[in-house]
Design an enzyme around this catalytic site. Structure first.
Site, PDB file in Angstrom:
ATOM      1  CD  GLU A   1     -23.977 -10.626   0.896  1.00 19.39           C
ATOM      2  OE1 GLU A   1     -24.902 -11.110   1.569  1.00 19.39           O
ATOM      3  OE2 GLU A   1     -23.313  -9.629   1.263  1.00 19.39           O
TER       4      GLU A   1
ATOM      5  CG  ASP B   1     -25.881  -7.141   1.217  1.00 20.18           C
ATOM      6  OD1 ASP B   1     -25.572  -6.519   0.188  1.00 20.18           O
ATOM      7  OD2 ASP B   1     -26.711  -8.071   1.251  1.00 20.18           O
TER       8      ASP B   1
ATOM      9  CG  ASP C   1     -26.307  -7.664   6.154  1.00 26.40           C
ATOM     10  OD1 ASP C   1     -25.172  -8.117   5.835  1.00 26.40           O
ATOM     11  OD2 ASP C   1     -27.351  -8.015   5.584  1.00 26.40           O
TER      12      ASP C   1
END
Length: 704
Positions: free
Chosen positions: A480, A553, A555
């Site tokens: 990413e 990530d 999140d």
């Protein structure tokens, strides 16, 4: 086989009948297709279809079928019952005529049966001829009357202690035959029961009736004759089996049952009828000879169809509820109308679909991809290709089916309803995408196969490839963002670890068609990098990497990107998931810097969840170790140094990976359902899913 001696044993009264049935026993495959399992089941179908014809005529609503351990089968119905009175000019009862005379039966008289499956008049008599024994019982006129046969010859079996057996003593009728009165029934009670034993002079002794085939046939029939209850019973094993089928819907319900994928259109029902004239031979009662007569026939058409997101085509065709696995004129008319109508509609929308002059016209295979359809026609005296009725031969049916399907399908395609317009638009895009996929199949294979040294220049420039050619050992990390790519470059083992960055969130392919997916740069690049194609052209053996690892990530956005990637793999590269070659990296959430204590040096500890963090901190406090505060919380992969990323997420000996896989067919269906809820176009199911799950969510766990 029946020998000359067998024929000489027949009484003169029945000799003409048995000579006709002798031809059946001499060449049974002409009438039932074969003398193996398929032929034996065809005999059962013939008897069942006679009962179903009573249901089609509106006189029967319950059929029972029994399979017995003595190689016999029985069919019971509550229809009108076979006529028991004498047939004029024959001196025989209706029961004997139906079960011994070839080409004799009520279905030649259009006044008795509007439509029927058994129209050759040979079904019941053929089964009788090929049975070691057949018992027929009829409830009619307040009485139960019966007639017994041995290899087609009427007579009486002597059954000691009531044990029915084809080898029991048999006395044929000599001068005349008569029905045996068995008992009485309530007034108004009617029905027919037929039980027959397989003749091992015709069928191998290893041949048995198939309960699975029987259940499948009963299920299909219950769909095609709404309101008819069919019960099938297998009494042969230690544990008896029984299934009952009743479907009050029709072809629409049948299509919904058959469809193997998620729908992109509703199930459309195309109903209509047409007439035609044909010349038939009709018996003149005055002269006793057949004479040609022109008759007007009505053909009723009932077609249900829908398209799904998949590629497989499911077509079932029927004539008067008789399945025609080879198809015939009705299927040809349906497909001709489908191709003509869809081509015209796509041509009318060519600008919207971005079709250029170079695009080849739509082919039938493009339209049939992902389609599930049930095609049924009902007409008096259809012409089949052979007694096994595997294909319809009536030429007049094709133009009628073509017209009905063309008119009704055009009405759906031009509907003013917003929902219908959305479905039609998705359907046209799917068909055009299939065409383009077909035209570019060879090119796609060349582009997406593993590139050799001369071809690597055609791969996306962002790909940071590995040196190894060993597919099993190689790994592709989908990373990413470009910032994480820089760290991952320094952290990777360039011998077998390749990197490919994506910018943010890729296209949600659950909401789009194949054309939009291929037009999306990120999706197309991932497919190209993997090198195995997509959709129907995907070839797992051509995949360039043994593992595909999604490294995002830790999140909410990272989880969303991971879900979008999984949607792409599930829709267009599913064999990778099925083979267990798709993984999700598990980067750490926290980094604890533990201070030195005495001779014990300082160290770094990584934790991957809040629970693990609290456990590690408690352990440190218990041992008297201190740590630097505040504890580092990683918000993204780019916050890590290369050595930290390598140690925690990329090195095979230290990292943790989550394998994404489908364990069985049930998991595939469940995954299909979840992807449609979470990523599909329909909002209400997703809202309901979120509301139901909101109570289970800990708000403090959200990293906002």
């Amino acid at each position: 086989m029946v020998t000359a001696k067998d024929v000489s044993d027949y009484s003169a009264h029945h000799l003409s009948v048995l000579e006709g049935l002798e031809a059946v026993r001499k060449r049974p495959a002409m009438y039932i297709g074969s003398t193996d399992h398929r032929g034996l089941m065809h005999c059962l179908w013939e008897i069942i279809d006679n009962s179903v014809d009573e249901a089609l005529a509106g006189f029967c609503d319950h059929i029972e079928v029994f399979l017995y351990p003595d190689y016999s089968a029985e069919v019971r119905d509550n229809g009108r019952g076979v006529p028991v009175d004498e047939v004029p000019g024959t001196g025989l009862s209706g029961v004997e005529v139906v079960y011994t005379k070839l080409h004799a039966g009520g279905k030649f008289d259009s006044g008795l049966y509007k439509v029927a499956g058994g129209l050759h008049g040979v079904g019941a008599s053929v089964v009788n001829a090929l049975s070691a024994r057949m018992d027929v019982q009829v409830d009619r006129g307040g009485l139960t009357q019966g007639l017994q046969f041995r290899r087609g010859e009427p007579g009486v079996f002597t059954d000691p202690k009531g044990e029915l057996n084809p080898n029991n003593p048999f006395q044929p009728f000599e001068d005349s035959s008569k029905l045996t009165q068995i008992g009485k029934v309530k007034k108004g009670t009617t029905g027919t029961r037929v039980r027959f034993w397989a003749d091992f002079q015709i069928f191998p002794k290893s041949t048995e009736f198939s309960f699975e085939d029987l259940k499948e046939r009963a299920r299909k029939t219950s769909f095609l004759v709404p309101g008819l209850t069919i019960t099938v019973n297998d009494l042969r094993g230690e544990e008896h089996q029984s299934e009952t089928y009743l479907h009050k819907g029709g072809t629409v319900d049948y299509v919904d049952y058959l469809a193997p994928d998620t729908a992109i259109t509703d199930t459309w029902q195309l109903v209509g009828s047409g007439t035609f004239t044909e010349t038939v031979q009709v018996l003149n009662p005055k002269t006793g000879h057949l004479e040609p007569k022109e008759m007007e026939r009505t053909c009723e058409v009932d077609v249900a169809l829908r398209w799904g997101i998949g590629y497989d085509t499911v077509e079932q065709s029927y004539v008067n509820i008789i399945e025609t696995p080879v198809g015939g004129t009705h299927l040809a008319g349906f497909e001709a109308a489908l191709v003509k109508t869809m081509r015209a509609e796509i041509q009318a929308n060519s600008r919207k679909l971005k079709l250029g002059n170079k695009d080849t016209k739509i082919e039938k295979e493009d339209i049939l991809a992902g389609m599930t359809a049930v095609i049924t026609v009902r007409l008096p005296e259809p012409e089949f290709e052979g007694q096994t009725k595997e294909a319809l031969g009536s030429a007049q049916v094709k133009p009628i089916v073509t017209k009905v399907v063309s008119d009704r399908l055009a009405a759906f395609l031009h509907s003013k309803r917003r929902e219908d317009k959305t479905q039609v638009s998705a359907l046209l895009e799917k068909i055009v995408a299939e065409m383009r996929s077909r035209l570019s199949a060879r090119l796609s294979k060349e582009i997406t196969r593993r590139k050799n040294a001369l071809e690597t220049s055609t791969l996306p420039t962002k790909l940071v490839d590995c040196r190894s050619n060993d597919v099993e050992q190689s790994e592709l990390f989908i990373v990413e963002g470009d910032s994480a790519l820089g760290t991952a470059k320094a952290a990777r083992n360039s011998e077998f670890q390749a990197l490919f960055p994506i910018r943010g969130k890729i296209l949600n392919v659950q909401k789009t068609g194949t054309a939009q997916m291929l037009a999306n740069a990120e999706c197309a690049a991932i497919i190209q990098v993997l090198g195995a194609g997509s959709g129907r052209t995907f070839d797992l053996n051509q995949a360039r990497y043994g593992k595909v690892i999604m490294m995002t990530d830790a999140d909410v956005d990272g989880a969303h990107i991971r879900t979008l990637l999984l949607t792409l793999f599930f829709r267009y590269m599913r064999p990778m998931i099925a083979a267990g070659r798709v993984y999700a990296a598990v980067p750490p959430l926290h980094r604890i810097q533990v201070n030195a204590k005495g001779k014990t040096p300082g160290e770094f500890l990584y934790t991957y969840s809040e629970d693990q963090l609290h456990k590690e901190l408690a352990k440190l406090e218990k041992t008297g170790r201190t740590y630097k505060e505040p504890i580092q919380r990683y918000k993204g992969l780019g916050e890590m140094d290369a050595d930290q990323l390598a140690e925690t997420t990329m090195e095979p000996h230290h990292r943790t990976l989550r394998r994404i896989r489908l364990s069985d067919e049930g998991a595939v269906n469940k995954a299909e359902e979840v992807f449609e809820i979470l990523m599909g176009s329909s909002v209400p199911p997703r809202r309901e899913f979120i509301v139901e799950g909101a109570a289970k969510l800990d708000a403090e766990m959200i990293d906002a």
